[in-house]
Each structure stands twice: as structure tokens, then as C-alpha cells.
Scaffold this active site. Structure first.
Site, PDB file in Angstrom:
ATOM      1  CE  LYS A 171      -3.981   0.345   0.606  1.00 54.67           C
ATOM      2  NZ  LYS A 171      -5.064   0.384  -0.602  1.00 54.67           N
ATOM      3  CG  HIS A 299     -11.385  -3.476  -2.407  1.00 56.91           C
ATOM      4  ND1 HIS A 299     -12.506  -3.281  -1.551  1.00 56.91           N
ATOM      5  CD2 HIS A 299     -10.498  -2.777  -2.037  1.00 56.91           C
ATOM      6  CE1 HIS A 299     -12.099  -2.068  -0.855  1.00 56.91           C
ATOM      7  NE2 HIS A 299     -11.022  -1.823  -1.269  1.00 56.91           N
TER       8      HIS A 299
HETATM    9 MG    MG Z   1      -7.151  -0.348  -3.857  1.00 56.86          MG
END
Ligand code: MG
Length: 396
Positions: A171, A299
Site C-alpha cells: 500500500k 478488494h
Molecule cells: Mg485499492
């Protein structure tokens, strides 16, 4: 069989350490746990994201849902959608997704079959997940604190050792792009045979995306996820960078798919058991993706055990899904089911009990319901270390 009542319980479960991303910080997960009672004594469970507002959304549907047959949820869903239009209210797909999840749990329990069977049958017994890697603030008990490329690699070694992952998802959108590029470089050197994907959640401009992703080509990236904002921006990046692009931000409903197909702005769509509207809807999405040669991943939005079970049943029933789903599970400090999922070789086993195959832990549900009441949810994503900071990417 008839539905007779709905019960909703918002909960907050803390993360082991605060997770940083482009919109702020994930300090915990706020979810609504749904219990649907039937006149035959079977209770189905569901889960979705959001707390008090989500619970109110579900409760607003109670009158319409009472008396309907859980075996015929698609008919009920159409009525709910008409109800929402006619009363100028709005009930989001992630709200009705929780209802569908609970109805599938009921049907599975009634038939003594797992949800994967109701989706057409599982194609695999275990579902591998990606190691979701976040730059983290330090927690009060000394966990977290990954604020550099070197510390992220150290953290990744620990996760791989503990859980057996062989797919990494970094991330980004947190440190300057050069440092995130450096993190990718070090991860590739440390894990030469792993799949590595990267997701800065649209924090970068088109030019930063093009310049940085071009340099990232050297590190054999599985895909870059939402480097920049919107279908137009993603299309410009895709035109100039020969790297697969994935999204859970610019294509998040069926209406956006035709433009995405015409422009070929993305290569992979990330499904979601909530905002795509439920498991049946996700199966339709898989068919669309297959038709148009778009890849399919999944997701994660901090699912607890009930939604994780739904993810696993769905992923097992979709042979077309070739990308390991994302999960926050290893970052969460606890769960509200009696037998939390356990990673084996980076994968979760598909539950084989009836329905979703998981049950609520009453003591933990009560504990995290109290925590939700104490902490509220207004500042869920706010960064306590940067109270004046606001994200600059356009949101709507
Ligand atoms: Mg994403």
C-alpha cells in the site's frame, strides 16, 4: 420459509497498529454484523462495512424484508431497489449485500450445504491471499512503526515467515514516490520469486504515475492499482506504461464498465463482496470480465470473519479469478467469530460447514459493540499524528 426479524450490531475491532494510506489512517475496522431470523428457527448472519449509518440502512428495510423468502432474495432485492427509488431514500449496494449474505447463510443451513455450493461449487479447497503491506505508525505496545523501505522489508519477512504468503501487495501513496519505488526495489531483491503488486490509492498525478511506474517496470510488478485518479487519468497512464493496471476506485459499478472497456484504461477489476452488491452480483461481474478479457481480483476493506468467509466461498467458486485476493485479516487484532480463520501457506481453507460455515462469538460481539459505542466512528480515517492534514486527491 419466511424472514421474521433483522438484528444489527455495529462493532469496532482495533488494528494491531495504525495502517497508513492515501486518505489517512485505518486504526480499526468498523463493521455492521447482521442477523436475520426466520420462522423456522434458522438464523443467517451477514456483515458489511460501516457502523451506525449502515445499521440504520438495514433497519430501514426491515418492513419490506419481513415475510420474504430467503430462497428468493433476488426477487426481494428488486423490491428493495424500487422501494429506495420511490421513497427517495438511498440504500447502498453494500447494505443489501449484507442481506444477501445472510440469506445465503440461511439457505445453506437449510440445505446443509456450504455457500460455495450455492454459487455453483468450489474449484479449489483453499484460497491464497496477498500479504497486505502497509506503512504503519507504532502502536502503544510497540507493534508497527514501518516508516522506511528497509523497515517495510523487515516487516514483510516477518509476515511471510508467520503466514506463508507468496504474493505481496504494498500500500503506497504515503511516503514520497522515490521511497515507495525504493521499497519495491528492496522487496523484489528480497523476494525474487514472489508476485508483487502496488497500490497508492490514486495519490499520484498522471505524470508522477508515468515516471515512477516506468522505473518500476524493472521490478516485474504483477499490477499497479489505482496509481492515479479516474478513468481518464488511468487511461493516460495505461497508454504510456506497459504495466497491468488494476482498480477498485475508478470502476466500482456495472455502469462504468462499458467506458472502461472502450478506453481499455484498466486491465484488472477488483471485485468486492460488499460494494459490488453481493455474491450473485460478483458472479455476474466475473462473467463480464471474462467476456471482455479483463482480469479479476478481489478488494479488501477490513473484513471480519463473516465477510472473510463470504470472500473465500466466492473466490473458490470463481475459476476465472486468477489473482490472489487482498485481506486485512493479519492486521486485525481480533475477530467476532468462534473459530477465526488461520493462514496455512498464505491461504484460507474454504469452510465446509453449512452456509457460510462460521458462527458469531457472542462475548466478542458484545465486547466490540461496546468499543464501537465508546469510540464512535466520526474520525475513523483521521490521522492523529497530522490533525491538520487532509488528502488532496479528488473524492467526488
Ligand atoms: Mg485499492
Amino acid at each position: 420459509m419466511k424472514i421474521v426479524d433483522l438484528k444489527t450490531t455495529p462493532v469496532t475491532v482495533p488494528m494491531e497498529a495504525p495502517l497508513r494510506w492515501s486518505l489517512g489512517v485505518e486504526r480499526g475496522t468498523t463493521r455492521t454484523i447482521l442477523e436475520v431470523e426466520t420462522d423456522e428457527g434458522i438464523v443467517g448472519i451477514g456483515e458489511t462495512y460501516g457502523g451506525a449509518a449502515t445499521a440504520r440502512g438495514l433497519q430501514s428495510l426491515k418492513e419490506m424484508v419481513a415475510g420474504t423468502d430467503p430462497f428468493e432474495f433476488e426477487k426481494t432485492l428488486k423490491k428493495l431497489q424500487v422501494f429506495c427509488i420511490s421513497y427517495e431514500t438511498f440504500v447502498a449496494p453494500h447494505v443489501t449485500a449484507a442481506l444477501e449474505m445472510a440469506c445465503l447463510d440461511i439457505v445453506g443451513k437449510a440445505l446443509n450445504r456450504p455457500v460455495s455450493s450455492l454459487l455453483g461449487g468450489k474449484h479449489r479447497d483453499t484460497v491464497p491471499f496477498a500479504a497486505y503491506l502497509f506503512y504503519r505508525y507504532a502502536s502503544s505496545d510497540g507493534k508497527g512503526g514501518e516508516d522506511s523501505p528497509e523497515k517495510m522489508v523487515e516487516h514483510t519477512h516477518a509476515l511471510v515467515e508467520q503466514y506463508g504468503f507468496d504474493v505481496l501487495k504494498l500500500k503506497g501513496g504515503v511516503l514520497p514516490p522515490r521511497q515507495e519505488l525504493r521499497t519495491i526495489q528492496l522487496l523484489r531483491e528480497a523476494f525474487p520469486d514472489f508476485q508483487i503488486r502496488f497500490d497508492p490509492n490514486a495519490a499520484w498525478s498522471v505524470s508522477t504515475s508515468i515516471n515512477t511506474l516506468r522505473r518500476m517496470l524493472d521490478y516485474d510488478i504483477e499490477y499497479a492499482e489505482d496509481p492515479t485518479w479516474g478513468i481518464e487519468g488511468m487511461g493516460l497512464v495505461r497508454r504510456d506504461v506497459p504495466m497491468p493496471l488494476a482498480t477498485n476506485m475508478c470502476v466500482i459499478n456495472f455502469d462504468q464498465i462499458p467506458l472502461a472497456v472502450r478506453t481499455r484504461c484498466i486491465d484488472i477489476i477488483l471485485s468486492d463482496v460488499h460494494y459490488w452488491g453481493g455474491l450473485a452480483s460478483n458472479k455476474r461481474l466475473a462473467g463480464v470480465c471474462e467476456t471482455f478479457q479483463i482480469g479479476l481480483g478481489m478488494h479488501s476493506d477490513r473484513e471480519l470473519g463473516i465477510s472473510t468467509a463470504a470472500q473465500v466461498h466466492l473466490a473458490a467458486a470463481l475459476p476465472f479469478m486468477s489473482y490472489a485476493p487482498d485481506s486485512h485479516y493479519h492486521h486485525q487484532s481480533d475477530d467476532i467469530i468462534t473459530k477465526p480463520f488461520v493462514y496455512r501457506n498464505g491461504a484460507f481453507a474454504v469452510p465446509d460447514g453449512p452456509g457460510l460455515g462460521v458462527e458469531i462469538d457472542r462475548e466478542k460481539l458484545a465486547r466490540y459493540s461496546r468499543l464501537h459505542e465508546e469510540e464512535g466512528e466520526a474520525g475513523e480515517f483521521l490521522d492523529p499524528y497530522r490533525p491538520d492534514w487532509i488528502p488532496k486527491l479528488p473524492l467526488w
